[in-house]
Design a protein around this motif. Structure first.
Motif, PDB file in Angstrom:
ATOM      1  N   GLN A  60       0.830  -1.202   0.000  1.00 16.65           N
ATOM      2  CA  GLN A  60       0.000   0.000   0.000  1.00 16.65           C
ATOM      3  C   GLN A  60       0.867   1.255   0.000  1.00 16.65           C
ATOM      4  O   GLN A  60       0.555   2.243  -0.663  1.00 16.65           O
ATOM      5  CB  GLN A  60      -0.934  -0.005   1.215  1.00 16.65           C
ATOM      6  CG  GLN A  60      -1.940   1.120   1.216  1.00 16.65           C
ATOM      7  CD  GLN A  60      -2.953   0.981   0.105  1.00 16.65           C
ATOM      8  OE1 GLN A  60      -3.364  -0.111  -0.233  1.00 16.65           O
ATOM      9  NE2 GLN A  60      -3.353   2.088  -0.474  1.00 16.65           N
ATOM     10  N   HIS A  61       1.954   1.213   0.721  1.00 18.23           N
ATOM     11  CA  HIS A  61       2.884   2.346   0.777  1.00 18.23           C
ATOM     12  C   HIS A  61       3.452   2.649  -0.606  1.00 18.23           C
ATOM     13  O   HIS A  61       3.489   3.807  -1.038  1.00 18.23           O
ATOM     14  CB  HIS A  61       4.003   2.039   1.771  1.00 18.23           C
ATOM     15  CG  HIS A  61       5.012   3.115   1.907  1.00 18.23           C
ATOM     16  ND1 HIS A  61       4.740   4.327   2.498  1.00 18.23           N
ATOM     17  CD2 HIS A  61       6.304   3.172   1.506  1.00 18.23           C
ATOM     18  CE1 HIS A  61       5.813   5.080   2.460  1.00 18.23           C
ATOM     19  NE2 HIS A  61       6.783   4.402   1.869  1.00 18.23           N
ATOM     20  N   PHE A  62       3.880   1.628  -1.330  1.00 20.50           N
ATOM     21  CA  PHE A  62       4.436   1.835  -2.657  1.00 20.50           C
ATOM     22  C   PHE A  62       3.366   2.305  -3.641  1.00 20.50           C
ATOM     23  O   PHE A  62       3.629   3.122  -4.527  1.00 20.50           O
ATOM     24  CB  PHE A  62       5.125   0.573  -3.163  1.00 20.50           C
ATOM     25  CG  PHE A  62       6.393   0.252  -2.411  1.00 20.50           C
ATOM     26  CD1 PHE A  62       7.381   1.203  -2.256  1.00 20.50           C
ATOM     27  CD2 PHE A  62       6.580  -0.999  -1.847  1.00 20.50           C
ATOM     28  CE1 PHE A  62       8.545   0.919  -1.567  1.00 20.50           C
ATOM     29  CE2 PHE A  62       7.733  -1.289  -1.153  1.00 20.50           C
ATOM     30  CZ  PHE A  62       8.721  -0.344  -1.012  1.00 20.50           C
ATOM     31  N   GLN A  63       2.137   1.798  -3.499  1.00 21.49           N
ATOM     32  CA  GLN A  63       1.047   2.265  -4.352  1.00 21.49           C
ATOM     33  C   GLN A  63       0.751   3.743  -4.087  1.00 21.49           C
ATOM     34  O   GLN A  63       0.487   4.510  -5.016  1.00 21.49           O
ATOM     35  CB  GLN A  63      -0.202   1.427  -4.130  1.00 21.49           C
ATOM     36  CG  GLN A  63      -0.105   0.031  -4.675  1.00 21.49           C
ATOM     37  CD  GLN A  63      -1.276  -0.847  -4.273  1.00 21.49           C
ATOM     38  OE1 GLN A  63      -2.126  -0.452  -3.475  1.00 21.49           O
ATOM     39  NE2 GLN A  63      -1.338  -2.051  -4.821  1.00 21.49           N
ATOM     40  N   ASN A 104       3.375   5.880  -5.755  1.00 14.89           N
ATOM     41  CA  ASN A 104       3.130   5.952  -7.194  1.00 14.89           C
ATOM     42  C   ASN A 104       1.985   6.920  -7.493  1.00 14.89           C
ATOM     43  O   ASN A 104       2.074   7.741  -8.411  1.00 14.89           O
ATOM     44  CB  ASN A 104       2.812   4.557  -7.733  1.00 14.89           C
ATOM     45  CG  ASN A 104       2.748   4.524  -9.231  1.00 14.89           C
ATOM     46  OD1 ASN A 104       3.242   5.414  -9.900  1.00 14.89           O
ATOM     47  ND2 ASN A 104       2.126   3.497  -9.768  1.00 14.89           N
ATOM     48  N   LYS A 105       0.918   6.839  -6.723  1.00 15.65           N
ATOM     49  CA  LYS A 105      -0.222   7.728  -6.925  1.00 15.65           C
ATOM     50  C   LYS A 105       0.170   9.176  -6.655  1.00 15.65           C
ATOM     51  O   LYS A 105      -0.267  10.095  -7.358  1.00 15.65           O
ATOM     52  CB  LYS A 105      -1.378   7.315  -6.026  1.00 15.65           C
ATOM     53  CG  LYS A 105      -2.648   8.065  -6.288  1.00 15.65           C
ATOM     54  CD  LYS A 105      -3.807   7.483  -5.519  1.00 15.65           C
ATOM     55  CE  LYS A 105      -5.087   8.226  -5.868  1.00 15.65           C
ATOM     56  NZ  LYS A 105      -6.237   7.674  -5.181  1.00 15.65           N
ATOM     57  N   LEU A 106       0.997   9.406  -5.647  1.00 15.73           N
ATOM     58  CA  LEU A 106       1.460  10.752  -5.331  1.00 15.73           C
ATOM     59  C   LEU A 106       2.262  11.338  -6.492  1.00 15.73           C
ATOM     60  O   LEU A 106       2.104  12.516  -6.838  1.00 15.73           O
ATOM     61  CB  LEU A 106       2.297  10.737  -4.056  1.00 15.73           C
ATOM     62  CG  LEU A 106       2.824  12.072  -3.564  1.00 15.73           C
ATOM     63  CD1 LEU A 106       1.671  12.980  -3.171  1.00 15.73           C
ATOM     64  CD2 LEU A 106       3.759  11.866  -2.397  1.00 15.73           C
ATOM     65  N   GLU A 107       3.096  10.530  -7.118  1.00 15.11           N
ATOM     66  CA  GLU A 107       3.865  10.989  -8.272  1.00 15.11           C
ATOM     67  C   GLU A 107       2.942  11.358  -9.431  1.00 15.11           C
ATOM     68  O   GLU A 107       3.134  12.377 -10.100  1.00 15.11           O
ATOM     69  CB  GLU A 107       4.862   9.924  -8.706  1.00 15.11           C
ATOM     70  CG  GLU A 107       6.005   9.726  -7.740  1.00 15.11           C
ATOM     71  CD  GLU A 107       6.883   8.546  -8.102  1.00 15.11           C
ATOM     72  OE1 GLU A 107       6.585   7.844  -9.099  1.00 15.11           O
ATOM     73  OE2 GLU A 107       7.875   8.312  -7.393  1.00 15.11           O
ATOM     74  N   GLN A 108       1.911  10.525  -9.668  1.00 14.38           N
ATOM     75  CA  GLN A 108       0.959  10.815 -10.737  1.00 14.38           C
ATOM     76  C   GLN A 108       0.198  12.110 -10.454  1.00 14.38           C
ATOM     77  O   GLN A 108      -0.021  12.925 -11.349  1.00 14.38           O
ATOM     78  CB  GLN A 108      -0.026   9.660 -10.904  1.00 14.38           C
ATOM     79  CG  GLN A 108       0.584   8.414 -11.471  1.00 14.38           C
ATOM     80  CD  GLN A 108      -0.399   7.258 -11.497  1.00 14.38           C
ATOM     81  OE1 GLN A 108      -1.501   7.342 -10.958  1.00 14.38           O
ATOM     82  NE2 GLN A 108      -0.003   6.165 -12.122  1.00 14.38           N
ATOM     83  N   LEU A 109      -0.207  12.302  -9.204  1.00 12.15           N
ATOM     84  CA  LEU A 109      -0.933  13.515  -8.847  1.00 12.15           C
ATOM     85  C   LEU A 109      -0.047  14.748  -8.954  1.00 12.15           C
ATOM     86  O   LEU A 109      -0.521  15.826  -9.327  1.00 12.15           O
ATOM     87  CB  LEU A 109      -1.510  13.390  -7.435  1.00 12.15           C
ATOM     88  CG  LEU A 109      -2.669  12.402  -7.280  1.00 12.15           C
ATOM     89  CD1 LEU A 109      -3.047  12.263  -5.815  1.00 12.15           C
ATOM     90  CD2 LEU A 109      -3.862  12.812  -8.113  1.00 12.15           C
ATOM     91  N   ALA A 110       1.232  14.616  -8.655  1.00 16.75           N
ATOM     92  CA  ALA A 110       2.158  15.739  -8.802  1.00 16.75           C
ATOM     93  C   ALA A 110       2.296  16.130 -10.270  1.00 16.75           C
ATOM     94  O   ALA A 110       2.316  17.320 -10.606  1.00 16.75           O
ATOM     95  CB  ALA A 110       3.512  15.381  -8.200  1.00 16.75           C
TER      96      ALA A 110
END
Length: 100
Positions: A37-40, A43-49
């Motif tokens: 979950q941490h790695f997901q 990844n989601k944080l990078e996409q949102l950035a």
């Protein structure tokens, strides 16, 4: 390296070692705050950035366009004709639709 593995294996063979190994496995994969979950989330944080950068650029260009439309009446008329298909009286508008 072989001594390290033999030491780990000897510790894991005990009931305490098994419990600790199961705990680490459970926390790593099945817990609500697991490593997966941490790695997901990373990844989601990078996409949102990335999405934030794109949207901020769009905001800047839209503000520039609004300012241009407020200050220049010819651009406002051109925008209204192109975007909203507005026309003057006694004027015909023809739409050309290209098929893919």
């Amino acid at each position: 390296m072989g001594k390290l593995w033999s030491l780990l294996w000897s510790k894991l063979k005990t009931k305490y070692g098994v419990v600790i190994a199961l705990f680490v496995f459970w926390v790593g994969f099945f817990d609500e705050h697991s490593l997966l979950q941490h790695f997901q989330n990373i990844n989601k944080l990078e996409q949102l950035a990335k999405q934030e950068v794109v949207l901020r650029n769009k905001i800047v260009s839209d503000k520039r366009k609004i300012q241009e439309l407020r200050t220049n009446l010819t651009n406002l008329e051109k925008f209204a004709r192109e975007e909203f298909l507005m026309k003057k009286e006694n004027e015909d508008v023809y739409l050309i639709v290209e098929e893919d």
